[in-house]
Every structure is written in structure tokens, then in C-alpha cells.
Design a protein around this motif. Structure first.
Motif, short mmCIF file in Angstrom:
data_model
loop_
_atom_site.label_atom_id
_atom_site.label_comp_id
_atom_site.label_asym_id
_atom_site.label_seq_id
_atom_site.Cartn_x
_atom_site.Cartn_y
_atom_site.Cartn_z
N PRO A 162 0.77 -1.24 -0.03
CA PRO A 162 -0.02 -0.03 0.12
C PRO A 162 0.59 1.27 -0.13
CG PRO A 162 -0.99 -1.63 1.53
CD PRO A 162 0.55 -2.06 1.21
N VAL A 163 2.07 1.46 0.52
CA VAL A 163 2.96 2.30 0.49
C VAL A 163 3.43 2.67 -0.92
CG1 VAL A 163 4.89 3.58 1.69
CG2 VAL A 163 3.53 1.88 2.94
N LEU A 164 4.10 1.68 -1.46
CA LEU A 164 4.46 1.61 -2.98
C LEU A 164 3.49 2.21 -3.74
CD1 LEU A 164 6.60 -1.70 -2.88
CD2 LEU A 164 7.30 0.82 -2.61
N GLU A 165 2.06 1.98 -3.45
CA GLU A 165 0.97 2.13 -4.47
C GLU A 165 0.70 3.73 -4.38
OE1 GLU A 165 -1.83 -0.82 -3.83
OE2 GLU A 165 -0.81 -2.06 -5.13
N LEU A 166 1.02 4.42 -3.13
CA LEU A 166 0.79 5.71 -3.13
C LEU A 166 1.12 6.79 -4.24
CD1 LEU A 166 2.02 6.63 0.68
CD2 LEU A 166 -0.33 6.68 -0.05
N PRO A 167 0.02 7.69 -4.42
CA PRO A 167 0.40 8.51 -5.62
C PRO A 167 1.79 9.47 -5.21
CG PRO A 167 -1.57 9.17 -4.44
CD PRO A 167 -1.21 7.98 -3.75
N GLN A 181 1.72 12.19 -2.76
CA GLN A 181 1.80 11.89 -1.21
C GLN A 181 2.73 11.12 -0.73
OE1 GLN A 181 -2.24 9.42 -1.11
NE2 GLN A 181 -3.12 11.15 -0.33
N ARG A 182 3.95 10.72 -1.66
CA ARG A 182 5.32 10.51 -1.23
C ARG A 182 5.99 11.69 -0.42
NH1 ARG A 182 6.42 6.64 -6.58
NH2 ARG A 182 4.43 5.80 -6.79
N THR A 183 5.76 11.86 0.82
CA THR A 183 6.50 12.71 1.48
C THR A 183 7.95 12.42 1.81
OG1 THR A 183 5.54 12.12 3.59
CG2 THR A 183 4.20 13.59 2.60
N ALA A 184 8.47 13.45 2.41
CA ALA A 184 10.12 13.26 2.61
C ALA A 184 10.28 12.03 3.76
CB ALA A 184 10.70 14.36 2.99
N GLY A 185 9.02 12.05 4.73
CA GLY A 185 9.27 11.27 5.74
C GLY A 185 9.10 9.67 5.38
N SER A 193 11.55 5.73 -4.92
CA SER A 193 12.12 6.81 -4.15
C SER A 193 12.37 8.02 -5.39
CB SER A 193 13.25 6.22 -3.43
OG SER A 193 14.35 5.84 -4.47
N GLN A 194 12.49 7.53 -6.58
CA GLN A 194 12.92 8.63 -7.76
C GLN A 194 11.70 9.58 -8.06
OE1 GLN A 194 14.37 6.07 -11.06
NE2 GLN A 194 15.70 4.91 -9.61
N HIS A 195 10.32 9.13 -7.63
CA HIS A 195 9.42 10.04 -7.93
C HIS A 195 8.64 10.20 -6.86
CE1 HIS A 195 10.00 8.99 -12.24
NE2 HIS A 195 10.36 7.90 -11.73
N SER A 196 9.05 11.48 -6.05
CA SER A 196 8.31 11.65 -4.66
C SER A 196 7.66 13.13 -4.77
CB SER A 196 9.40 11.66 -3.78
OG SER A 196 10.27 12.53 -4.00
N ALA A 197 7.17 13.36 -3.61
CA ALA A 197 6.61 14.70 -3.55
C ALA A 197 7.58 15.83 -3.59
CB ALA A 197 5.78 14.75 -2.21
N SER A 198 8.76 15.44 -3.19
CA SER A 198 9.99 16.43 -3.16
C SER A 198 10.24 16.47 -4.71
CB SER A 198 11.22 15.72 -2.66
OG SER A 198 12.30 16.41 -2.65
N SER A 199 10.29 15.60 -5.52
CA SER A 199 10.92 15.73 -7.08
C SER A 199 9.66 16.73 -7.47
CB SER A 199 10.87 14.20 -7.60
OG SER A 199 9.49 13.69 -7.60
N LEU A 200 8.34 16.42 -7.27
CA LEU A 200 7.33 17.31 -7.88
C LEU A 200 7.60 18.80 -7.55
CD1 LEU A 200 4.15 15.15 -7.64
CD2 LEU A 200 5.26 15.53 -9.58
#
Length: 522
Positions: free
Chosen positions: A467-472, A475-479, A511-518
Motif C-alpha cells: 500500500p505504501v508503494l502504491e501511494l500517488p 503523497q510520497r512525503t520526505a518522511g 524513491s525516484q518519484h516523490s513529492a519532493s521531486s514534484l
């Protein structure tokens, strides 16, 4: 002395610390030829070549024939007394004097003393490197097994600070170009606004419908923040901050000033969390400082306490663990009589912070405080805002599991605690309760996965993490990403097979596609 005996002596010396120059066994001490000035010249020369501090420390160790721990101290140009003084300032509550440091630097040779994991972790933070860099292979192998396990567990995070914490001084960021309006550039703009306002907020000043509307907006944002992607709330948060600061910069009735400062503190608190979530600790700390100024002007201890804990949380996820502990101690100095659930949050954050520093006894003591406070806490005014302002029981369970991640030997308890936290979040989600938070549920699932990997259950770990790997991506925050990458770190020490390789690939892609990268427009 026979040639054979000399060769044996040489091999023993080299195996004790491979960085020691071989000619030391022939009777000379190369350290006598290296002054502080010469080491400074070497350091500056290597830095001009683009070498890292780790490279420089290795060279100092080779040329001076000293231990790894001594090499990093000499890299910084400190005497043992100076390093011990800086250690005590940097790591409150952890004692170290010159004599003790001298014996630690000799380890594992005769006359040396085996270090505690907490000491090595704190020294690594002080010297700006990773804990394992401070011990030679023999030094690590000869540690007490429980201390060695703590150090190895701490190394799995893979997040070595690359710069000192930013909380002691303000830094000015450059403005984002007009043609690059990303979430991160918006956060930096808001942080600059907060920084500018913070410089004039020591004074006082400030109508009635507007204040009530702002409280209602703050309550809405607090409630929604843990449950939706930041991109849905960011514009509203920045606009609310602008409105509050504009009112405070004007001249309204004094009776409204205190409420507006409280609102300003709450909104800056949320923007500090937002900056942290997109991986921007600089802006997070700026927002938090201004939030604290507002809380001071509002004379609100509950908000003061929450801000200090948020600062500790930001430092924790940035791997500034001793700085996280410093903010915990600042928070503990604030009267907490009417702080509500924030007192439980403080103890829980304290537990995982001290665990990350290798202080098992203190971490477990704080967990017992969490249990006691949970049954004694009365709801406060900020708790009634819900969402970010209330530390829920689901979250308490997640923090307990997170604490156990750092304490080897508790994998079964960690798994049970993390599983209980996940089920509590699933129940909250089914009830559409304010207690549900997608980020903390993801963190609990990551801890569950970590516990299972630590017990060799790769399939069960993968199942917990799906379920974590399926987060959009938004929603993949730094933490969350840091928690998932910690799993990747422990997989490096797991015997490779198809399941392990597949999980590692999925984590790397994730990890390559996260909220930080956006946020940064990548």
C-alpha cells in the motif's frame, strides 16, 4: 628479534588499523612530524581538489598513523579538550571529557576503552560523517554485541547529514525564477515572507468577523492536512498566512492581537510541516521560528510545545539527531499544564530521538512516560482543532514502533506494535475519522515491513509495503520516502534472491518519484 617475529608484529599492526602507516612498527611515530598547521594545509589543499572530508580524514589517518576517530577530530583542527567541550555542547545529556575521549581514540588498542553506540553516533554527528566511519573493522567487531547491533541499525538509515543543522542561524534563500512556479518555489516564497515578518513581530498590534473566519479556516486546514495531498492545501495555507500577517502588520484593536498571533503561529506551524514534507528543512525551520515568535506573542504554551516538537521531528528526519534531541530538551522546559495531547507527542518524539542516538535506556524510559501520559491527558483548545494539532492513539502506536526500529533485539515486539498501529489506522479510515493520516499509516506499514525483514520474512515484508508503494507521487512525503529507503538499507544486508532483488528495484523506482521531486520541478 627474528625476521619472522618482525613480520608477525607488522601484520598485527596493520590488521589492527589498516590506515596506520607500516613504518610505525619500525620504531618511529609519524605523528611527531605532523603539526596542526601542516594538517590544516593538507586539509585546505585537498578541499581545493574537491575532496570530501571523509577523503581528507583517510589521508590524515594514513599520514599521521592515528585512529579513525582521532583523524576526524584532527580534520576539524580541534584538540581533545576542544572536541570534548564541543561534544557536550552538541549532545546535551551525554558526558564526555578529554580523558575519556583519549581512551576512545585508542580503541581497540591496549589502553583504549570500548565506546558506547550513543557516543559514536553523537561524535559522528559532531564530525559530520557516518558512525561506521569512526571505527576500524576490528574496533567494530570487538564492541559489545548489543552496542554493535545499535550502530549497525543506525547505519541503515543511509542519511548522513551533509551540512550542519540550520536552527542556530538564519540563511537567505534566493527567489525562484518567475517562470518556475513549483510547490517548492511557493514554499520558499512563504518562508521568505515568514522570515521578513519574524524580524518585526516583536512589537504588538491588530477586527472580529475576520478573526472568526480565520479560526474556522485554520480548523479546516488542520483537519484536512493529514488526509489529503499537500498540493490541495498549499495555496490556501499561503493565502491564510498572507492575510494574518497583513492584519498583524497593520493597526487593529489590541484585543484581537493575541488571537491573530495564535492564528499566525498555527498556520506557520502547518507550513513548517509542509516544507518538511516536500524535503525542504531550510524553509521548515524558518517557518517554525516565526511560528514560535507568534506563539510567544500569543503567550500560548500549547503552541510553543507543538512547534518545538515539530522542529525536533524535522531534524530527526533530516538525520540531525543530536539537534532533534536539543529541541526535545527545549520543549521539555516549557510548562505543559494545558498543552493537551502535545505532551504525549513530546514524550513519543523524545523516545524515538533518543533511540536513534543509541540511548536504549532513555528511549524505553520515554516510552513508559508515553503510556502514563496517554491516560492522564486532558483535551486542550488546540486538540479541538483536530488533525495535525491532536496526537492520536494511532500515532502513538506508530511512534512506539518507530522507536523500536532503532533498538535491535525487539523485532517481534516491533512487528506487533506496528501491526496494531496499521490496524488502528485502517479502522480510522473506515470510519472516516480525523484520526486517520495517510503519512503516519505509511510510516507504520514501513516499520512493519522493516520488522519482518529483520526476521527474514521477505514475502511478508513486501506484502506490508505494497500500500505504501502504491501511494500517488504527490503523497510520497520526505518522511515516507526515508522510511522506505531504510528498508532498502536493511535489504543490503539480506541474502540476495529473486524476492529481495524485486523489492529493492521497486523501492528504488518508488524513491525516484516523490513529492519532493514534484516540488522541485524535476
Amino acid at each position: 628479534m627474528s625476521l619472522r617475529h618482525s613480520a608477525t608484529r607488522l601484520r598485527c599492526c596493520v590488521s589492527a588499523d589498516s590506515g596506520r602507516s607500516w613504518y610505525r612498527v619500525l620504531g618511529g611515530d609519524p605523528r611527531m612530524g605532523w603539526t596542526k598547521r601542516q594538517i590544516t594545509q593538507l586539509r585546505e589543499r585537498m578541499r581545493k581538489q574537491g575532496r570530501s572530508d571523509d577523503d581528507i580524514a583517510d589521508e590524515i589517518r594514513y599520514r599521521c598513523g592515528c585512529s579513525r576517530l582521532a583523524a576526524y577530530r584532527r580534520l576539524h583542527g580541534w584538540s581533545q579538550a576542544e572536541a570534548a567541550d564541543r561534544y557536550r555542547e552538541h549532545s546535551p545529556g551525554l558526558f564526555l571529557d578529554q580523558a575519556s575521549l583519549s581512551r576512545l581514540e585508542l580503541w581497540p588498542q591496549v589502553g583504549g576503552r570500548s565506546p558506547k553506540a550513543a557516543q559514536i553516533i553523537a561524535l559522528a554527528s559532531l564530525y559530520g560523517t557516518s558512525p561506521l566511519r569512526l571505527l576500524c573493522p576490528e574496533g567494530l567487531e570487538n564492541l559489545d554485541p548489543s552496542e554493535r547491533d545499535v550502530l549497525l541499525r543506525a547505519s541503515l538509515s543511509g542519511n548522513t547529514p551533509t551540512q550542519p543543522p540550520l536552527s542556530r542561524e538564519l540563511e537567505t534563500d534566493s527567489w525562484a525564477p518567475d517562470n518556475l512556479v513549483t510547490p517548492k518555489s511557493k514554499m520558499e516564497t512563504a518562508a521568505q515572507r515568514a522570515l521578513k515578518f519574524g524580524s518585526i513581530a516583536e512589537g504588538g498590534n491588530v477586527g472580529s468577523e475576520t478573526v472568526q473566519q480565520l479560526f474556522e479556516e485554520a480548523e479546516r486546514l488542520c483537519s484536512l492536512y493529514p488526509r489529503v495531498a499537500l498540493s490541495r492545501l498549499l495555496d490556501d495555507l499561503i493565502e491564510a498566512q498572507n492575510v494574518v500577517f497583513t492584519l498583524l502588520e497593520g493597526r487593529q484593536r489590541p484585543s484581537q492581537t493575541r488571537d491573530l498571533y495564535l492564528l499566525g503561529g498555527i498556520i506557520c506551524f502547518m507550513l513548517a510541516k509542509a516544507s518538511h514534507d516536500i524535503g525542504d528543512p531550510k524553509s521548515a525551520m524558518k517557518q517554525a521560528r516565526t511560528a514560535y515568535i507568534c506563539a510567544d506573542n500569543a503567550e500560548h504554551n500549547g503552541l510553543r510545545l507543538r512547534i518545538r516538537v515539530q522542529q525536533s521531528l524535522t531534524a530527526y528526519w533530516a538525520s540531525w539527531n543530536t539537534e532533534a534531541a536539543r529541541y526535545i530538551e527545549l520543549a521539555q522546559s516549557i510548562p505543559a499544564g494545558s498543552a493537551g495531547s502535545a505532551t504525549v507527542w513530546l514524550a513519543a518524539q523524545s523516545a524515538r530521538t533518543w533511540a536513534s542516538l543509541g540511548d536504549r535506556e532513555r528511549a524505553l524510559k520515554e516510552l513508559s512516560v508515553v503510556t502514563t501520559l496517554r491516560d492522564q491527558t486532558q483535551e486542550s483548545d488546540l486538540d479541538r482543532l483536530g488533525g495535525l494539532m491532536r496526537f492520536t492513539d494511532c500515532r502513538r502506536l506508530y511512534y512506539e514502533a518507530e522507536t523500536l526500529v532503532w533498538l535491535p533485539g525487539n523485532e517481534i515486539e516491533m512487528e506487533q506494535t506496528a501491526l496494531t498501529a496499521v490496524r488502528a489506522y485502517e479502522e480510522a479510515a473506515e470510519k472516516n475519522s480525523d484520526d486517520w493520516a495517510y503519512g503516519d499509516e505509511a510510516g507504520a506499514r514501513a516499520d512493519l515491513s522493516f520488522a519482518r525483514i529483520s526476521q527474514g520474512e521477505i514475502e511478508g515484508a513486501h506484502e506490508a509495503l505494497i500500500p505504501v508503494l502504491e501511494l500517488p507521487v504527490e503523497q510520497r512525503t520526505a518522511g515516507i520516502v526515508a522510511s522506505v529507503m531504510r528498508i532498502h538499507g536493511t535489504l543490503r544486508n539480506t541474502k540476495s534472491n529473486n524476492s529481495v532483488s524485486q523489492l529493492k528495484r521497486e523501492i528504488e523506482l518508488y524513491s525516484q518519484h516523490s513529492a519532493s521531486s514534484l516540488a522541485s520541478g524535476r
